[in-house]
Design a protein around this motif. Structure first.
Motif, PDB file in Angstrom:
ATOM      1  N   PHE A 174     -12.665   1.658  -1.531  1.00  0.00           N
ATOM      2  CA  PHE A 174     -12.447   0.496  -0.659  1.00  0.00           C
ATOM      3  C   PHE A 174     -11.031   0.672  -0.146  1.00  0.00           C
ATOM      4  CE2 PHE A 174     -11.494  -4.162  -0.132  1.00  0.00           C
ATOM      5  CZ  PHE A 174     -12.396  -4.370   0.896  1.00  0.00           C
ATOM      6  N   MET A 175     -10.889   0.875   1.133  1.00  0.00           N
ATOM      7  CA  MET A 175      -9.593   1.355   1.600  1.00  0.00           C
ATOM      8  C   MET A 175      -9.163   0.759   2.935  1.00  0.00           C
ATOM      9  SD  MET A 175      -8.446   5.343   1.923  1.00  0.00           S
ATOM     10  CE  MET A 175      -8.842   5.770   0.236  1.00  0.00           C
ATOM     11  N   MET A 176      -7.855   0.753   3.122  1.00  0.00           N
ATOM     12  CA  MET A 176      -7.260   0.293   4.378  1.00  0.00           C
ATOM     13  C   MET A 176      -7.393   1.398   5.436  1.00  0.00           C
ATOM     14  SD  MET A 176      -3.226  -0.354   4.890  1.00  0.00           S
ATOM     15  CE  MET A 176      -2.685  -1.850   5.678  1.00  0.00           C
ATOM     16  N   GLY A 177      -7.586   0.989   6.674  1.00  0.00           N
ATOM     17  CA  GLY A 177      -7.777   1.952   7.757  1.00  0.00           C
ATOM     18  C   GLY A 177      -6.655   2.975   7.876  1.00  0.00           C
ATOM     19  N   ASN A 178      -5.418   2.516   7.755  1.00  0.00           N
ATOM     20  CA  ASN A 178      -4.292   3.454   7.867  1.00  0.00           C
ATOM     21  C   ASN A 178      -4.293   4.471   6.728  1.00  0.00           C
ATOM     22  OD1 ASN A 178      -3.267   2.512  10.259  1.00  0.00           O
ATOM     23  ND2 ASN A 178      -1.666   1.246   9.327  1.00  0.00           N
ATOM     24  N   HIS A 179      -4.679   4.009   5.544  1.00  0.00           N
ATOM     25  CA  HIS A 179      -4.755   4.940   4.409  1.00  0.00           C
ATOM     26  C   HIS A 179      -5.889   5.948   4.619  1.00  0.00           C
ATOM     27  CE1 HIS A 179      -2.489   2.031   1.487  1.00  0.00           C
ATOM     28  NE2 HIS A 179      -1.694   2.631   2.351  1.00  0.00           N
ATOM     29  N   ALA A 180      -6.946   5.492   5.250  1.00  0.00           N
ATOM     30  CA  ALA A 180      -8.086   6.385   5.510  1.00  0.00           C
ATOM     31  C   ALA A 180      -7.680   7.519   6.451  1.00  0.00           C
ATOM     32  CB  ALA A 180      -9.253   5.602   6.087  1.00  0.00           C
ATOM     33  N   VAL A 181      -6.774   7.229   7.384  1.00  0.00           N
ATOM     34  CA  VAL A 181      -6.250   8.280   8.266  1.00  0.00           C
ATOM     35  C   VAL A 181      -5.524   9.333   7.429  1.00  0.00           C
ATOM     36  CG1 VAL A 181      -4.447   8.780   9.967  1.00  0.00           C
ATOM     37  CG2 VAL A 181      -6.067   6.934  10.399  1.00  0.00           C
ATOM     38  N   ALA A 182      -4.694   8.861   6.514  1.00  0.00           N
ATOM     39  CA  ALA A 182      -3.949   9.786   5.646  1.00  0.00           C
ATOM     40  C   ALA A 182      -4.918  10.636   4.825  1.00  0.00           C
ATOM     41  CB  ALA A 182      -3.003   9.005   4.738  1.00  0.00           C
TER      42      ALA A 182
ATOM     43  N   GLY B 174      -6.618  -0.300  11.842  1.00  0.00           N
ATOM     44  CA  GLY B 174      -5.631   0.311  10.943  1.00  0.00           C
ATOM     45  C   GLY B 174      -5.343  -0.535   9.717  1.00  0.00           C
ATOM     46  N   GLN B 175      -5.369  -1.850   9.904  1.00  0.00           N
ATOM     47  CA  GLN B 175      -4.975  -2.740   8.814  1.00  0.00           C
ATOM     48  C   GLN B 175      -6.156  -3.289   8.008  1.00  0.00           C
ATOM     49  OE1 GLN B 175      -1.641  -3.767   8.078  1.00  0.00           O
ATOM     50  NE2 GLN B 175      -0.966  -2.171   9.463  1.00  0.00           N
ATOM     51  N   MET B 176      -7.365  -3.167   8.523  1.00  0.00           N
ATOM     52  CA  MET B 176      -8.504  -3.743   7.802  1.00  0.00           C
ATOM     53  C   MET B 176      -8.911  -2.876   6.613  1.00  0.00           C
ATOM     54  SD  MET B 176     -11.931  -2.730   9.932  1.00  0.00           S
ATOM     55  CE  MET B 176     -11.794  -3.992  11.133  1.00  0.00           C
ATOM     56  N   MET B 177      -9.638  -3.493   5.689  1.00  0.00           N
ATOM     57  CA  MET B 177     -10.161  -2.731   4.557  1.00  0.00           C
ATOM     58  C   MET B 177     -11.682  -2.743   4.604  1.00  0.00           C
ATOM     59  SD  MET B 177      -7.587  -3.606   1.423  1.00  0.00           S
ATOM     60  CE  MET B 177      -8.058  -2.221   0.388  1.00  0.00           C
ATOM     61  N   GLU B 178     -12.259  -1.584   4.371  1.00  0.00           N
ATOM     62  CA  GLU B 178     -13.717  -1.425   4.338  1.00  0.00           C
ATOM     63  C   GLU B 178     -14.032  -0.332   3.335  1.00  0.00           C
ATOM     64  OE1 GLU B 178     -15.396  -2.404   8.813  1.00  0.00           O
ATOM     65  OE2 GLU B 178     -14.636  -0.414   8.457  1.00  0.00           O
ATOM     66  N   SER B 179     -15.293  -0.145   3.065  1.00  0.00           N
ATOM     67  CA  SER B 179     -15.632   0.946   2.153  1.00  0.00           C
ATOM     68  C   SER B 179     -15.560   2.273   2.899  1.00  0.00           C
ATOM     69  CB  SER B 179     -17.021   0.730   1.544  1.00  0.00           C
ATOM     70  OG  SER B 179     -17.991   0.851   2.537  1.00  0.00           O
ATOM     71  N   LEU B 180     -15.134   3.263   2.164  1.00  0.00           N
ATOM     72  CA  LEU B 180     -14.956   4.597   2.738  1.00  0.00           C
ATOM     73  C   LEU B 180     -15.586   5.621   1.810  1.00  0.00           C
ATOM     74  CD1 LEU B 180     -13.522   6.750   4.588  1.00  0.00           C
ATOM     75  CD2 LEU B 180     -11.577   6.564   3.033  1.00  0.00           C
ATOM     76  N   THR B 181     -16.397   6.480   2.376  1.00  0.00           N
ATOM     77  CA  THR B 181     -16.986   7.560   1.596  1.00  0.00           C
ATOM     78  C   THR B 181     -16.265   8.855   1.929  1.00  0.00           C
ATOM     79  OG1 THR B 181     -19.114   6.453   1.666  1.00  0.00           O
ATOM     80  CG2 THR B 181     -19.141   8.777   1.053  1.00  0.00           C
ATOM     81  N   ILE B 182     -15.657   9.432   0.928  1.00  0.00           N
ATOM     82  CA  ILE B 182     -14.970  10.711   1.135  1.00  0.00           C
ATOM     83  C   ILE B 182     -15.842  11.830   0.573  1.00  0.00           C
ATOM     84  CG2 ILE B 182     -12.905  12.091   0.605  1.00  0.00           C
ATOM     85  CD1 ILE B 182     -11.310   9.509   0.485  1.00  0.00           C
ATOM     86  N   PRO B 183     -16.285  12.731   1.422  1.00  0.00           N
ATOM     87  CA  PRO B 183     -17.149  13.797   0.906  1.00  0.00           C
ATOM     88  C   PRO B 183     -16.377  14.764   0.019  1.00  0.00           C
ATOM     89  CG  PRO B 183     -16.690  14.134   3.238  1.00  0.00           C
ATOM     90  CD  PRO B 183     -16.036  12.850   2.854  1.00  0.00           C
ATOM     91  N   GLU B 184     -17.093  15.427  -0.848  1.00  0.00           N
ATOM     92  CA  GLU B 184     -16.483  16.478  -1.662  1.00  0.00           C
ATOM     93  C   GLU B 184     -15.998  17.589  -0.737  1.00  0.00           C
ATOM     94  OE1 GLU B 184     -16.228  17.174  -5.292  1.00  0.00           O
ATOM     95  OE2 GLU B 184     -16.172  14.993  -5.033  1.00  0.00           O
TER      96      GLU B 184
ATOM     97  N   THR C 234       2.793   2.110   9.626  1.00  0.00           N
ATOM     98  CA  THR C 234       3.608   2.668   8.550  1.00  0.00           C
ATOM     99  C   THR C 234       2.832   3.075   7.294  1.00  0.00           C
ATOM    100  OG1 THR C 234       5.359   1.311   9.436  1.00  0.00           O
ATOM    101  CG2 THR C 234       5.771   2.293   7.311  1.00  0.00           C
ATOM    102  N   GLU C 235       1.712   2.414   7.052  1.00  0.00           N
ATOM    103  CA  GLU C 235       0.951   2.763   5.834  1.00  0.00           C
ATOM    104  C   GLU C 235       0.448   4.202   5.869  1.00  0.00           C
ATOM    105  OE1 GLU C 235       0.352   0.097   7.710  1.00  0.00           O
ATOM    106  OE2 GLU C 235       0.923  -1.602   6.441  1.00  0.00           O
ATOM    107  N   VAL C 236       0.311   4.765   7.048  1.00  0.00           N
ATOM    108  CA  VAL C 236      -0.090   6.184   7.123  1.00  0.00           C
ATOM    109  C   VAL C 236       1.020   7.026   6.488  1.00  0.00           C
ATOM    110  CG1 VAL C 236      -0.795   8.102   8.604  1.00  0.00           C
ATOM    111  CG2 VAL C 236      -1.367   5.757   9.279  1.00  0.00           C
ATOM    112  N   ALA C 237       2.258   6.750   6.913  1.00  0.00           N
ATOM    113  CA  ALA C 237       3.411   7.493   6.386  1.00  0.00           C
ATOM    114  C   ALA C 237       3.572   7.254   4.888  1.00  0.00           C
ATOM    115  CB  ALA C 237       4.679   7.068   7.115  1.00  0.00           C
TER     116      ALA C 237
END
Lengths: 271, 378
Positions: B7-15, B175-185, B35-38
């Motif tokens: 469950f992640m913030m959009g800016n963190h998902a970019v990172a 960028g600031q919203m939070m949603e579920s994120l699936t990160i593939p292996e 800034t959360e990307v940085a």
């Protein structure tokens, strides 16, 4: 000693674009001699530059070379160094490039003490754009944008570097060629951020309108005004009036940025 | 394929997307709301063998990522409107010199310092034309946290494949919203690395004009070459030849045009029989989808065209629907005063009505407002 300069040059790019009497070629030779003396591999060296006459220098040097935007030589070099600290990184530029538009990058790279070498070729003028004043144009001197004489105070590049935290700062001139080679070599060997101000002559832009009748007279001026730091230590303020010190003006051991970063943040190599 | 759900913030998902793509360098300068990307990159990069630096300004940050890319690292920087303006100088440098870099622009209200915490979509034209001169650019437009990740990976891939800077054009809401994120292996998503030369160093031409994209060896690997922001010849050295300059400028722009099908992606929703089209990106596209569903519930044949790539502009996609369907009108909701509408109108060439729905109101454009516009065309 006969040097094989051509080994380090892109000979097909010569002759260079610099005006007759310009001393950048002399400084380039000193740099090549220093690099040759250190035995560095050409593949390991990256030279970056900004905009202006001296910024064409990397084009003549047979290394990995990066001719960037005005004033940004150091900022590009910082990225190069952080991406691959094994590269030997040299950022060069003129007085306007490094202390006006690139002034912010200059002071911050000194503060960070990144292991790279910055050469500032100081000819007191913007040569390529036609002799406008720079932050090092002496007060009262003529420049195309100072038709009544330079009205502003100027920077002392070495003091700016020392004040900003550079761990090695030297000044030399393009008249004192063995000294220039020595300063360049010491700076290249120094671990941390090293700055060398190389006093240079621009007979076309600066000399012509500032009572230097010939290019040679500008070299004579360097000879007369430059005082070696050891000799200067014995001279009074009155005797030093109108003169400047050459030599290693500041040297200290300080943690280098990339090594510090890697140890502090737990950098994991080879991941 | 194994995967990790978060469950992640959009800016963190970019990172995270950048790291997944193999990014090893971030040079940035803090600016709301990016800034959360940085911050995430500062924390995560060293653990994966990468380095972070907070530069003294945006110009330096952009310069540093270009330098790092030339030294062999996939590189990222993140910013918002005013910072993006400062980055334009060296973004142009990367366009001309064909250095792969990814720039995230989390759009906020402008111009100038504008609305630091207010979302906007007003950098659409800045992304394309912010730097001077004719140049190539790719810009991708995520509309969810998942897409922040996916499109960042795609941005790196496109950047490496076409040696072209790619802008991840997102906004303060995504960028600031939070949603579920699936990160593939690892291996779950394709990762593209830039091509390396196979020729001898002395035969290497960094800018062979007969090729759309040339290999790019990192500095320090034996292929010594020169890179300049001046117009250059095939060896990479400056030239003032206007014929060569024209040829090369066209080459770097055409390399994207030729590969339109690979670069331009558009998500189409209920467009098969659509008679009213909504064309929207990012947060506005989320509202637009609701409006389209609502319109369908009311018997209106509406559809949504949502570009994931805004530059190059999805002309072919628009052209296709205009020639196939009986489109009565296109609604273009955007959080600015009509940047994207102009482009849509250019493609429509008077064949149907194109109406923008503009807002500078900081809140997202409401589905009800979009629906009202759809109704007018129905």
């Amino acid at each position: 000693m006969a040097y094989n300069y051509s080994k380090y040059l892109r000979n097909e790019k010569l002759p260079h674009i610099w005006c007759p009497g310009c001393t950048y070629g002399i400084a380039l030779k000193s740099m090549i001699r220093a690099i040759d003396g250190l035995g560095w591999e050409k593949d390991d060296i990256v030279v970056t530059s900004g905009i202006g006459c001296v910024s064409r220098m990397p084009g003549y040097m047979d290394f990995n070379t990066l001719h960037t935007t005005h004033g940004r030589s150091i900022a590009f070099a910082t990225g190069v160094k952080l991406a691959n600290p094994e590269l030997k990184v040299i950022a060069l530029g003129g007085d306007g490039d490094m202390t006006a538009i690139g002034g912010n990058h200059f002071i911050h790279v000194c503060r960070r003490n990144i292991d790279m070498t910055v050469f500032v070729f100081n000819n007191n003028i913007y040569g390529m754009t036609g002799a406008q004043y720079s932050p090092t144009t002496p007060r009262g001197s003529w420049a195309a944008t100072a038709p009544y004489g330079m009205p502003e105070s100027n920077f002392d590049i070495t003091e700016l570097a020392i004040g900003s935290g550079a761990s090695f700062v030297a000044r030399t001139t393009s008249y004192h060629t063995p000294h220039c080679e020595k300063m360049v070599k010491e700076a290249l060997q120094h671990k941390g951020l090293s700055v060398v101000e190389i006093i240079s002559a621009c007979p076309t832009g600066f000399g012509r309108k500032n009572k230097f009748k010939t290019p040679t007279s500008m070299l004579v001026d360097m000879k007369e005004r430059a005082v070696n730091i050891q000799k200067a230590a014995k001279m009074s303020d009155e005797e030093m009036e109108g003169k400047y010190k050459i030599g290693v003006l500041h040297k200290e051991e300080r943690p280098e940025h990339v090594e510090t970063y890697d140890s502090v943040v737990g950098f994991q190599k080879g991941v | 394929m194994a995967k990790k759900v978060d469950f992640m913030m959009g800016n963190h998902a970019v990172a995270e997307g950048a790291l997944y793509a193999g990014c090893k360098f971030f040079g940035g300068y803090p600016i709301t709301p990016s800034t959360e990307v940085a911050e995430r990159m500062a924390e995560r990069l060293p653990k994966v063998g990468g380095r972070f630096i907070q530069m003294e300004d945006e110009i330096a940050a952009m310069a540093s990522v270009v330098g790092a890319s030339l030294a062999g690292s996939k590189s990222l920087t993140a910013t918002s409107g005013p910072g993006f303006s400062l980055k334009q100088e060296n973004l142009g440098y990367a366009c001309l010199t064909e250095i792969p870099v990814v720039v995230v622009d989390v759009m906020r209200g402008g111009p100038s310092t504008g609305m630091p915490t207010g979302p906007s979509q007003s950098d659409i034209m800045q992304a394309k034309w912010g730097t001077h001169g004719d140049h190539p650019i790719i810009a991708v437009t995520p509309a969810s946290v998942q897409e922040q990740f996916d499109e960042t990976v795609r941005a790196f891939n496109l950047s490496e494949k076409y040696r072209c800077p790619v802008v991840v054009l997102t906004d303060a809401i995504i960028g600031q919203m939070m949603e579920s994120l699936t990160i593939p292996e690892k291996g779950g998503m394709e990762i593209v690395d830039r091509e390396m030369p196979t020729c001898k160093p002395e035969e290497f031409l960094p800018y062979d004009m007969s090729k759309d994209v040339n290999p790019l060896p990192p500095f320090g690997k034996g292929y010594r070459f020169h890179v300049t922001g001046l117009h250059y010849d095939e060896t990479g050295f400056p030239t003032n030849d206007p014929v060569l300059h024209t040829k090369n400028t066209k080459r770097i722009i055409e390399k994207l045009e030729k590969n339109y099908d690979d670069i331009v992606q558009v998500d189409e929703f209920m467009t098969d029989d659509a008679e009213v089209l909504v064309f929207a990106i990012g947060v506005s596209a989320r509202s637009a989808k609701h409006a389209v569903l609502e319109a369908r519930n009311n018997g209106i044949k509406a559809g949504l065209m949502r570009p994931l790539t805004i530059w190059p502009f999805p002309e072919k996609h628009l052209e296709k629907i205009l020639s196939k369907n009986n489109i009565k009108g296109i609604v273009v909701p955007e959080m600015n005063l009509g940047q994207m509408t102009l482009e849509v109108d250019k493609v429509a060439r008077g064949r149907c009505k194109v109406e923008g729905l503009y807002s500078l109101m900081v809140d997202p454009i409401l589905p009800a407002d979009i629906l009202e516009k759809i109704r007018r065309f129905a």
